[in-house]
Design an enzyme around this catalytic site. Sequence first.
Site, short mmCIF file in Angstrom:
data_model
loop_
_atom_site.label_atom_id
_atom_site.label_comp_id
_atom_site.label_asym_id
_atom_site.label_seq_id
_atom_site.Cartn_x
_atom_site.Cartn_y
_atom_site.Cartn_z
N GLY A 621 35.83 37.45 31.70
CA GLY A 621 35.95 37.21 30.27
C GLY A 621 35.67 35.78 29.89
N ASP A 735 48.54 32.57 36.57
CA ASP A 735 47.62 33.69 36.77
C ASP A 735 47.36 33.93 38.26
OD1 ASP A 735 46.08 35.81 35.94
OD2 ASP A 735 44.28 34.63 35.59
#
Length: 933
Positions: A621, A735
């Site tokens: 993304g 993350d």
Amino acid sequence: MEQQDSVFFLLLLFLLFQVMLVAAQTSSQDFSGLQSLTQSWTNKPPNWVGTDPCGSNWDGITCTNSRITQLRLSGLTLVGQLSSAIESLSELDTVDLSYNTGLTGTIPKEIGNLTKLKSLALVGCGFYGPIPDSIGSLKQLTFLALNSNRFNGSIPHSIGNLSNINWLDLSDNQLGGPIPVSDDRGQLGLDLLLKAQHFHMGDNKLSGQIPSKLFNSSMILVHVLFYGNQLVGTIPSSLSLVSTVEVVRFDKNGLTGGVPSNFNKLGQLSELYLSDNNFNGSLPDLSGMNSLTYVDMSNNSFTSSDYIPSWVTSLEVLTTVILEDNQLGGTFNISNGYSTSLQLINLQNNAITDYKPGNQKINFEVILSGNPFCLENGVSQQSYCQVVTAIPSYSTPANNCSAQTCSNSQISSPNCKCAYPYTGSLISRALSISIFNTTDYQDIEKSLLASFRAQNLPVDSVSLSNPTKNSSNDNFQFTLSVFPYQIDRFNRSGVSQIAFVLSNQIYKAPEFFSPYFFIGDDYGYYGGEPKKSSSIHTGVIVGVVLAVVAFLVLAVLAGMYAISQKRRAQRMKEQNPFVNWEQNKDNGIAPQLKGARWFSFDELRRYSNNFAEANTIGTGGYGQVYQGVLPTGELVAIKRAAKQSMQGAAEFKTEIELLSRVHHKNLVSLVGFCFEKGEQMLVYEYIPNGTLMDSLTGKSGIWMDWIRRLKVTLGSAKGLTYLHELANPPIIHRDIKSGNILLDSHLNAKVADFGLSKLLADSDVGHVTTQVKGTMGYLDPEYYMTTQLTEKSDVYSFGVLMLELVTARRPIEQGKFIVREVNRIMDTSKDLYNLHSILDPTIIKETKPKGLEKFVELALRCVKEHAHDRPSMADVVKEVEHIIELVGLNPNSESASTSEAYDVEKGGDIIHPYGKEDFNYSGLFPSSKVEPL
């Protein structure tokens, strides 16, 4: 106004450089060489226009630093000849022209000047004439496949100079003469190929005896295939010195005598084919060959007095024995038991006079038709006295859908979509599939589809049909149809990449179907390609005229541009936070940080080959990641943000400052950055072995045993501990997941991607309140509910990662959450805590992995619902070190594993299809040009 003038000036400069006869990104030598090589070719890809193959991403052309390094043109219906101009492409490491039946003529001797060539595949073309002696100059060659052409003459002695060759396939040609071996006069031969694992020489006209010197104990051969030749004499006893051999085919020759008495020393031999020769004497003693699964010694003159050797029924993994058309007599007695693996014993057309099956039920097929015993009254109608039936038909069924009625020659795929598939013949050189069932076909289909998808190829489904047995060489073959994904046809890039997977043996077939080869059909339904533009010469003429006009106004615009740039620089100084950074004292213009270099946009564009798709090594993304090469030769990864995901300038500057001051062996290092021309790019060190996720899913080809997983866990934990406790202020990654753990050339773990990281600037508070970001499945539920981010949020994600390491399952798979599933089935009173059904079979295949229960316990503590119940990352490091000590290793050792390492770099070494073979495919498979599935 100044900005418009600036843009106009740059456009004119761009136009000027575009019309140059020598492309900016392609070496003039290589462009001229490619043009000469393909000048007489027809059916060339439509996008081969202009003068810049590298910059224009011509189909099948791969470049590195403006030099053409790969010609991957398989399956493109090219017509023409291979001219001597190929020597001009001196940087080539890969040439694949397979499945172009229109390519004919001889191989030019100049091919020997391609000294950097590592792979040469010319499978299923129309080449003829002798193989040039100069091919022996390709000393870097590891893969040579010239099968299924019309080459004649003898095998060059110079092939013995290919000291790095692994795969040698010269089968299905018209090669004659003796098998070349070395001699005392300095003559070279095949016996010198000590790294070769594959001798595929079948279906030729080789003559004379098999030289005893052909085999020696230093060789690591796996496949020895000389079927369908004109060889005479005996099998040399020296073959038993090659302990690694798994498949031997000497069938369909003129060999005589008996099988060497030391043949049973081949402990790894799985398949033996000696049919259709003139062997005589007693059947060989194959007892003790515990890996043997298939034996075919039919159509010879083997004899026996009154029994069949005990090994026929006693070898534990033996499935098939074919001894038809010999002179075996006496009684066939299996009343003393047999192996449960047996599927077929074929003794058709011998001299057997009696059959004693005993009282037990026979679970395998016995064929005795054509023997005296079967001519007796009351016996001839027994099933074992009947003739062998034909191969059952098969066609891949629809996948829970109704087949479509298609038009325009389209075919309904297994997923019931009308399309034009890419087809060809998939052929097995192993004959062990004589007893074939639906499960076997499905295994081939599944492995094919998995292989194509592992390479991100645009494949929706595959089907097999028309199983047949070739009467001339007994090879089994099927029609393979590969269907396109989401569209109804492939473009040339898709076909060539599918063909490459098959021609270069990237596809790993099931053992019962190996070794295999593929012959592709011509594909006449290409789609999704640009139409050819008008003549290049017209474009050059127009370009030159425009260039002249550009030069006439250049002086005026240069002044305007200088003024506008000066004013623009003043505005940027007021708006851009980067301008206050310390200046580089060497040139006074580039902002610098300690450990982070400023790159211009033009530099990174040049280093990444104009951000070519072939250089793409990742996507998401945020944008794309490209492989680049700095002038020093250092490999780097260039992360280029997509427009929609770019941060503000201040945030981007903050991230760079954060990354530039963290330095640890288990963290990916920042090399530099680019903030120019509306671009945000980060330049990292290049990590060759991809992500941990790729290894766990099998995409990378790296075998992750239990010890490697412990080492990866420890390395990742140490990297996080550094961020939490030694960075000042502490950093929360936010993350942590298997896709953000990279493996270097020694399989050491490195934590990557700090795009979501946060500074924990206020140590008194211990958390930072922020918008929830991360990856579902790894996300800390307490952080999700409170928006309060702490180091324990990383600990939770790390616990999920640990469970992923022992199960090889995604955190959320088919709607099931891995943490919940482990807790649901876990029972500490049972072996391995009752987790057998969910653990990755790879790590429990041979022995129970030591410390696994403690590992799972630690993971479950990391994913406790409340943060204060979770350990710190420093505690996690200590406990993983203790588990590694339980295994018997030093946790501080740099070794990735006690087992043999198969390090696989992206575009580097690929584990070979046939199990234990370490196959060097360096640079053969750059990132796909097609969109990933």
